[in-house]
Each structure stands twice: as structure tokens, then as C-alpha cells.
Scaffold this motif. Structure first.
Motif, PDB file in Angstrom:
ATOM      1  N   PHE A  36       0.836  -1.194   0.000  1.00  0.00           N
ATOM      2  CA  PHE A  36       0.000   0.000   0.000  1.00  0.00           C
ATOM      3  C   PHE A  36       0.873   1.247   0.000  1.00  0.00           C
ATOM      4  O   PHE A  36       0.642   2.183  -0.761  1.00  0.00           O
ATOM      5  CB  PHE A  36      -0.923   0.000   1.225  1.00  0.00           C
ATOM      6  N   ILE A  37       1.888   1.274   0.837  1.00  0.00           N
ATOM      7  CA  ILE A  37       2.769   2.445   0.917  1.00  0.00           C
ATOM      8  C   ILE A  37       3.530   2.611  -0.392  1.00  0.00           C
ATOM      9  O   ILE A  37       3.670   3.721  -0.894  1.00  0.00           O
ATOM     10  CB  ILE A  37       3.723   2.330   2.120  1.00  0.00           C
ATOM     11  N   THR A  38       4.008   1.520  -0.954  1.00  0.00           N
ATOM     12  CA  THR A  38       4.738   1.600  -2.222  1.00  0.00           C
ATOM     13  C   THR A  38       3.834   2.147  -3.319  1.00  0.00           C
ATOM     14  O   THR A  38       4.224   3.048  -4.069  1.00  0.00           O
ATOM     15  CB  THR A  38       5.274   0.215  -2.619  1.00  0.00           C
ATOM     16  N   ARG A  39       2.620   1.616  -3.429  1.00  0.00           N
ATOM     17  CA  ARG A  39       1.702   2.073  -4.464  1.00  0.00           C
ATOM     18  C   ARG A  39       1.325   3.540  -4.237  1.00  0.00           C
ATOM     19  O   ARG A  39       1.323   4.340  -5.181  1.00  0.00           O
ATOM     20  CB  ARG A  39       0.443   1.216  -4.467  1.00  0.00           C
ATOM     21  N   PHE A  40       1.034   3.905  -2.996  1.00  0.00           N
ATOM     22  CA  PHE A  40       0.671   5.284  -2.678  1.00  0.00           C
ATOM     23  C   PHE A  40       1.824   6.235  -2.994  1.00  0.00           C
ATOM     24  O   PHE A  40       1.624   7.302  -3.580  1.00  0.00           O
ATOM     25  CB  PHE A  40       0.286   5.400  -1.195  1.00  0.00           C
ATOM     26  N   THR A  41       3.038   5.845  -2.625  1.00  0.00           N
ATOM     27  CA  THR A  41       4.209   6.683  -2.877  1.00  0.00           C
ATOM     28  C   THR A  41       4.458   6.836  -4.373  1.00  0.00           C
ATOM     29  O   THR A  41       4.745   7.939  -4.850  1.00  0.00           O
ATOM     30  CB  THR A  41       5.447   6.079  -2.187  1.00  0.00           C
ATOM     31  N   GLU A  42       4.340   5.750  -5.126  1.00  0.00           N
ATOM     32  CA  GLU A  42       4.551   5.834  -6.576  1.00  0.00           C
ATOM     33  C   GLU A  42       3.505   6.731  -7.226  1.00  0.00           C
ATOM     34  O   GLU A  42       3.834   7.546  -8.098  1.00  0.00           O
ATOM     35  CB  GLU A  42       4.506   4.438  -7.189  1.00  0.00           C
ATOM     36  N   GLU A  43       2.243   6.583  -6.813  1.00  0.00           N
ATOM     37  CA  GLU A  43       1.191   7.427  -7.388  1.00  0.00           C
ATOM     38  C   GLU A  43       1.431   8.899  -7.035  1.00  0.00           C
ATOM     39  O   GLU A  43       1.263   9.779  -7.879  1.00  0.00           O
ATOM     40  CB  GLU A  43      -0.183   6.981  -6.871  1.00  0.00           C
ATOM     41  N   ARG A  44       1.826   9.145  -5.806  1.00  0.00           N
ATOM     42  CA  ARG A  44       2.086  10.515  -5.372  1.00  0.00           C
ATOM     43  C   ARG A  44       3.273  11.120  -6.129  1.00  0.00           C
ATOM     44  O   ARG A  44       3.221  12.275  -6.560  1.00  0.00           O
ATOM     45  CB  ARG A  44       2.368  10.532  -3.863  1.00  0.00           C
ATOM     46  N   LEU A  45       4.332  10.333  -6.303  1.00  0.00           N
ATOM     47  CA  LEU A  45       5.495  10.818  -7.053  1.00  0.00           C
ATOM     48  C   LEU A  45       5.142  11.068  -8.509  1.00  0.00           C
ATOM     49  O   LEU A  45       5.587  12.062  -9.098  1.00  0.00           O
ATOM     50  CB  LEU A  45       6.646   9.818  -6.945  1.00  0.00           C
ATOM     51  N   ASP A  46       4.346  10.184  -9.110  1.00  0.00           N
ATOM     52  CA  ASP A  46       3.926  10.389 -10.499  1.00  0.00           C
ATOM     53  C   ASP A  46       3.100  11.662 -10.638  1.00  0.00           C
ATOM     54  O   ASP A  46       3.302  12.449 -11.580  1.00  0.00           O
ATOM     55  CB  ASP A  46       3.124   9.187 -11.001  1.00  0.00           C
ATOM     56  N   ASP A  48       3.124  14.293  -8.599  1.00  0.00           N
ATOM     57  CA  ASP A  48       4.006  15.439  -8.384  1.00  0.00           C
ATOM     58  C   ASP A  48       4.881  15.714  -9.601  1.00  0.00           C
ATOM     59  O   ASP A  48       5.080  16.866  -9.997  1.00  0.00           O
ATOM     60  CB  ASP A  48       4.883  15.231  -7.149  1.00  0.00           C
ATOM     61  N   TYR A  49       5.405  14.659 -10.209  1.00  0.00           N
ATOM     62  CA  TYR A  49       6.243  14.809 -11.404  1.00  0.00           C
ATOM     63  C   TYR A  49       5.436  15.429 -12.539  1.00  0.00           C
ATOM     64  O   TYR A  49       5.903  16.357 -13.209  1.00  0.00           O
ATOM     65  CB  TYR A  49       6.799  13.447 -11.812  1.00  0.00           C
ATOM     66  N   GLU A  50       4.219  14.944 -12.760  1.00  0.00           N
ATOM     67  CA  GLU A  50       3.384  15.498 -13.823  1.00  0.00           C
ATOM     68  C   GLU A  50       3.055  16.967 -13.552  1.00  0.00           C
ATOM     69  O   GLU A  50       3.047  17.789 -14.483  1.00  0.00           O
ATOM     70  CB  GLU A  50       2.102  14.677 -13.970  1.00  0.00           C
ATOM     71  N   ASN A  51       2.803  17.308 -12.284  1.00  0.00           N
ATOM     72  CA  ASN A  51       2.513  18.705 -11.949  1.00  0.00           C
ATOM     73  C   ASN A  51       3.720  19.601 -12.194  1.00  0.00           C
ATOM     74  O   ASN A  51       3.588  20.701 -12.726  1.00  0.00           O
ATOM     75  CB  ASN A  51       2.069  18.819 -10.487  1.00  0.00           C
ATOM     76  N   ILE A  52       4.898  19.129 -11.815  1.00  0.00           N
ATOM     77  CA  ILE A  52       6.109  19.924 -12.010  1.00  0.00           C
ATOM     78  C   ILE A  52       6.380  20.123 -13.499  1.00  0.00           C
ATOM     79  O   ILE A  52       6.697  21.232 -13.945  1.00  0.00           O
ATOM     80  CB  ILE A  52       7.312  19.261 -11.309  1.00  0.00           C
ATOM     81  N   VAL A  53       6.233  19.058 -14.283  1.00  0.00           N
ATOM     82  CA  VAL A  53       6.462  19.164 -15.737  1.00  0.00           C
ATOM     83  C   VAL A  53       5.430  20.100 -16.356  1.00  0.00           C
ATOM     84  O   VAL A  53       5.763  20.935 -17.203  1.00  0.00           O
ATOM     85  CB  VAL A  53       6.438  17.763 -16.386  1.00  0.00           C
ATOM     86  N   SER A  54       4.186  19.991 -15.927  1.00  0.00           N
ATOM     87  CA  SER A  54       3.133  20.859 -16.467  1.00  0.00           C
ATOM     88  C   SER A  54       3.397  22.323 -16.122  1.00  0.00           C
ATOM     89  O   SER A  54       3.271  23.201 -16.984  1.00  0.00           O
ATOM     90  CB  SER A  54       1.783  20.425 -15.908  1.00  0.00           C
ATOM     91  N   GLU A  55       3.785  22.595 -14.876  1.00  0.00           N
ATOM     92  CA  GLU A  55       4.085  23.972 -14.478  1.00  0.00           C
ATOM     93  C   GLU A  55       5.288  24.523 -15.229  1.00  0.00           C
ATOM     94  O   GLU A  55       5.302  25.689 -15.628  1.00  0.00           O
ATOM     95  CB  GLU A  55       4.337  24.041 -12.974  1.00  0.00           C
TER      96      GLU A  55
END
Length: 147
Positions: A36-46, A48-55
Motif C-alpha cells: 500500500f505504501i509503495t503504491r501510494f508513494t509511486e502514485e504521489r510521485l507520479d 508530483d512529477y506530472e505537476n512539475i512538468v506541467s508547471e
């Protein structure tokens, strides 16, 4: 197996049984929790990465749009063109200074109205020299100007 069963007392068998069940529950809990933590962390990182690239893309597009608008303002401004031509063609140093001051005022008003633009420079290709620069520039176009 029955020998092992008979050799252990009831108290030891109950302890082994409960200890085994406890280890099994702890293993399942740890495995599930880590997944659960691994999946949650990966989704959160993805995300965040998409938001940073979009900004970043939006910021670059905004900067390019501002540069385009500023370039159009400079190229379509007849006053700047006439002043730059007068500056280049005037043999008199006093007239050249007056034209430079007028050019400086006009370009400065453009940079003030477009605060997102940090660097504007006008370059004389015939003399290989900068006419105007909003920031200090050393070097020439051939040696890649250093800001």
C-alpha cells in the motif's frame, strides 16, 4: 509427527500455534502495508512529477509568448526603427548620443511594460557590437556573449 506432538506439552503446543499465527498475521500485515505504501508513494510521485512538468511547460510557454510579444513590439515600433537607423547613420557624436538616449528611453519603457523580460539587447551586425543591453554583456556574438 505424533511423536513430536506427544513430546511437547499442551502449553508448548499452544504457544507454538499462537506464535505461528502471530508471525503469519504480522507477515501478511507487513506485506500488505508495504504494498500500500509503495503504491501510494509511486502514485504521489507520479502526480508530483506530472505537476512539475506541467508547471514548467506553462512557464516556458509564457516566457516564449512574452518574448514574442516584446519582439513584435520592437519590430513594429517605427519610432525604435527610425531611432536605431538614425543612431547607426549619424556621423555626429552629439546626434548619436541623443538618438541613443531616445532609443534607451523607448526600449526601457518596453521592458518596464513587460516585466517578465529580463534581457533585451540590440546588436549592430555591421560593427559587431551591442547598441543597447538591459544587462551587462561582455564579449561579442562570435565568442558567445556572457551575461
Amino acid at each position: 509427527m505424533s511423536r513430536l506432538k506427544n513430546s511437547l506439552s499442551l502449553k508448548k503446543r499452544i504457544f507454538v500455534f499462537f506464535f505461528g499465527v502471530l508471525i503469519l498475521i504480522a507477515s501478511v500485515y507487513t506485506f500488505t502495508f508495504s504494498r500500500f505504501i509503495t503504491r501510494f508513494t509511486e502514485e504521489r510521485l507520479d502526480t508530483d512529477y506530472e505537476n512539475i512538468v506541467s508547471e514548467t511547460c506553462d512557464a516556458v510557454e509564457n516566457a516564449l509568448w512574452n518574448l514574442t510579444l516584446t519582439s513584435q513590439q520592437i519590430l513594429e515600433n517605427e519610432e525604435i526603427q527610425k531611432t536605431a537607423a538614425s543612431y547607426q547613420n549619424s556621423p555626429n557624436l552629439y546626434a548619436k548620443k541623443d538618438n541613443y538616449t531616445l532609443l534607451l528611453d523607448t526600449v526601457s519603457s518596453l521592458t518596464m511594460s513587460n516585466t517578465d523580460i529580463g534581457l533585451i539587447y540590440l546588436y549592430d551586425t555591421s560593427k559587431q557590437d551591442f547598441i543597447y543591453s538591459s544587462l551587462p554583456v561582455t564579449g561579442t556574438a562570435e565568442s558567445e556573449p556572457v551575461l
